[in-house]
Design a protein around this motif. Sequence first.
Motif, mmCIF file in Angstrom:
data_model
loop_
_atom_site.group_PDB
_atom_site.id
_atom_site.type_symbol
_atom_site.label_atom_id
_atom_site.label_comp_id
_atom_site.label_asym_id
_atom_site.label_seq_id
_atom_site.Cartn_x
_atom_site.Cartn_y
_atom_site.Cartn_z
ATOM 1 N N SER A 1 0.843 -1.192 0.000
ATOM 2 C CA SER A 1 0.000 0.000 0.000
ATOM 3 C C SER A 1 0.880 1.244 0.000
ATOM 4 N N GLU A 2 0.252 2.389 -0.269
ATOM 5 C CA GLU A 2 0.977 3.652 -0.268
ATOM 6 C C GLU A 2 0.929 4.329 1.094
ATOM 7 N N MET A 3 0.312 3.672 2.062
ATOM 8 C CA MET A 3 0.181 4.260 3.391
ATOM 9 C C MET A 3 1.552 4.370 4.059
ATOM 10 N N LEU A 4 1.809 5.526 4.658
ATOM 11 C CA LEU A 4 3.077 5.733 5.347
ATOM 12 C C LEU A 4 3.147 4.892 6.618
ATOM 13 N N THR A 5 4.337 4.446 6.937
ATOM 14 C CA THR A 5 4.587 3.719 8.182
ATOM 15 C C THR A 5 5.640 4.508 8.951
ATOM 16 N N PRO A 6 5.223 5.510 9.745
ATOM 17 C CA PRO A 6 6.206 6.399 10.381
ATOM 18 C C PRO A 6 6.993 5.770 11.521
ATOM 19 N N LEU A 7 6.502 4.669 12.067
ATOM 20 C CA LEU A 7 7.205 3.983 13.149
ATOM 21 C C LEU A 7 7.288 2.492 12.836
ATOM 22 N N PRO A 8 8.479 1.928 13.031
ATOM 23 C CA PRO A 8 9.694 2.551 13.546
ATOM 24 C C PRO A 8 10.328 3.468 12.510
ATOM 25 N N GLY A 9 11.234 4.308 12.979
ATOM 26 C CA GLY A 9 11.943 5.189 12.062
ATOM 27 C C GLY A 9 13.165 5.786 12.734
ATOM 28 N N TYR A 10 14.094 6.228 11.902
ATOM 29 C CA TYR A 10 15.244 6.963 12.421
ATOM 30 C C TYR A 10 14.966 8.444 12.198
ATOM 31 N N TYR A 11 14.965 9.215 13.286
ATOM 32 C CA TYR A 11 14.631 10.636 13.225
ATOM 33 C C TYR A 11 15.838 11.473 13.655
ATOM 34 N N PRO A 12 16.415 12.236 12.715
ATOM 35 C CA PRO A 12 17.575 13.068 13.058
ATOM 36 C C PRO A 12 17.177 14.291 13.872
ATOM 37 N N VAL A 13 18.067 14.723 14.732
ATOM 38 C CA VAL A 13 17.795 15.896 15.571
ATOM 39 C C VAL A 13 17.516 17.128 14.722
ATOM 40 N N CYS A 14 18.168 17.232 13.578
ATOM 41 C CA CYS A 14 17.986 18.418 12.737
ATOM 42 C C CYS A 14 16.564 18.538 12.190
ATOM 43 N N TRP A 15 15.749 17.464 12.295
ATOM 44 C CA TRP A 15 14.365 17.529 11.820
ATOM 45 C C TRP A 15 13.472 18.260 12.808
ATOM 46 N N LEU A 16 13.992 18.582 13.982
ATOM 47 C CA LEU A 16 13.190 19.254 15.007
ATOM 48 C C LEU A 16 12.637 20.577 14.508
ATOM 49 N N SER A 17 13.431 21.313 13.739
ATOM 50 C CA SER A 17 12.957 22.611 13.249
ATOM 51 C C SER A 17 11.725 22.442 12.362
ATOM 52 N N GLU A 18 11.702 21.363 11.569
ATOM 53 C CA GLU A 18 10.541 21.103 10.714
ATOM 54 C C GLU A 18 9.326 20.731 11.560
ATOM 55 N N ILE A 19 9.539 19.928 12.601
ATOM 56 C CA ILE A 19 8.432 19.570 13.493
ATOM 57 C C ILE A 19 7.853 20.817 14.149
ATOM 58 N N ASN A 20 8.720 21.684 14.615
ATOM 59 C CA ASN A 20 8.248 22.913 15.268
ATOM 60 C C ASN A 20 7.394 23.753 14.329
ATOM 61 N N LYS A 21 7.791 23.815 13.061
ATOM 62 C CA LYS A 21 6.988 24.554 12.079
ATOM 63 C C LYS A 21 5.605 23.934 11.950
ATOM 64 N N GLN A 22 5.581 22.609 11.877
ATOM 65 C CA GLN A 22 4.305 21.917 11.737
ATOM 66 C C GLN A 22 3.406 22.148 12.948
ATOM 67 N N LEU A 23 3.975 22.049 14.130
ATOM 68 C CA LEU A 23 3.180 22.217 15.351
ATOM 69 C C LEU A 23 2.671 23.649 15.488
ATOM 70 N N LEU A 24 3.506 24.610 15.119
ATOM 71 C CA LEU A 24 3.072 26.013 15.184
ATOM 72 C C LEU A 24 1.931 26.298 14.216
ATOM 73 N N SER A 25 1.898 25.537 13.118
ATOM 74 C CA SER A 25 0.820 25.727 12.139
ATOM 75 C C SER A 25 -0.450 24.981 12.529
ATOM 76 N N GLY A 26 -0.379 24.226 13.629
ATOM 77 C CA GLY A 26 -1.542 23.472 14.077
ATOM 78 C C GLY A 26 -1.582 22.048 13.564
ATOM 79 N N GLU A 27 -0.535 21.625 12.844
ATOM 80 C CA GLU A 27 -0.478 20.273 12.315
ATOM 81 C C GLU A 27 0.080 19.322 13.369
ATOM 82 N N CYS A 28 -0.702 18.304 13.726
ATOM 83 C CA CYS A 28 -0.264 17.353 14.749
ATOM 84 C C CYS A 28 -0.077 15.949 14.209
#
Length: 218
Positions: free
Chosen positions: A146-173
């Motif tokens: 399927s095309e469904m994303l499987t976000p876990l498990p995953g390797y998440y780099p610390v540098c992705w935090l800035s992107e997460i913060n943008k998403q959360l500030l926009s109301g995206e959870c």
Amino acid sequence: MNDIDRKTWEGHKERMNESNILTGAILAGGLGLRMGQPKEGVLLPDGRPMIEHVIASLLPLCQRIVIIGTCRGFAIPSSPRFITLPDETPGMGPLHAIATILKSEIDMHGYLITACDQPFLSPDLLGRLAAGEKSTGPRIFQRTSSEMLTPLPGYYPVCWLSEINKQLLSGECSLCNAIQSHPASFIPISEKEELLLRNINTPDDLNSVFKMRLEEQL
């Protein structure tokens, strides 16, 4: 000393070297509403709590394992290898929890992150996430069925935090939506391997595991 802290670790530590020492993280503390109880301590057919299976899959790869959120029904081993980290926004979903771990500064590079309800994961499978090239986005598995994303498990780099913060500030959870909005690395897996990514969310899921174990014994 807890068995998983002594026997499992002793059995794996000789396989570790400087090239594969990672920090693992397990998302815990969910309400377990569909299961009817906290999932961390749910017992599987071998009598071990569900989260203990997840820990065992990380131990050969990780020098440290961070438990994010409240772990109920399982006593976290008293060892420097295990770190508990309160979820700053409990009940708000995995994207918030991942933001908590990425800004914790426990590891300055990244984290191999799993959910507490994925007891079928294996070190070999998780090792493929850890072996990828360095990138600014997550490394996750790509299903073939399927095309469904499987976000876990995953390797998440610390540098992705800035992107997460943008998403959360926009109301995206949504973790999946956050991944889709930023380049990520996808590792293909077979349909057979997809079964190892299964979550146990409900009593029916749990009963199917017991049934499968019974059939294997016949």
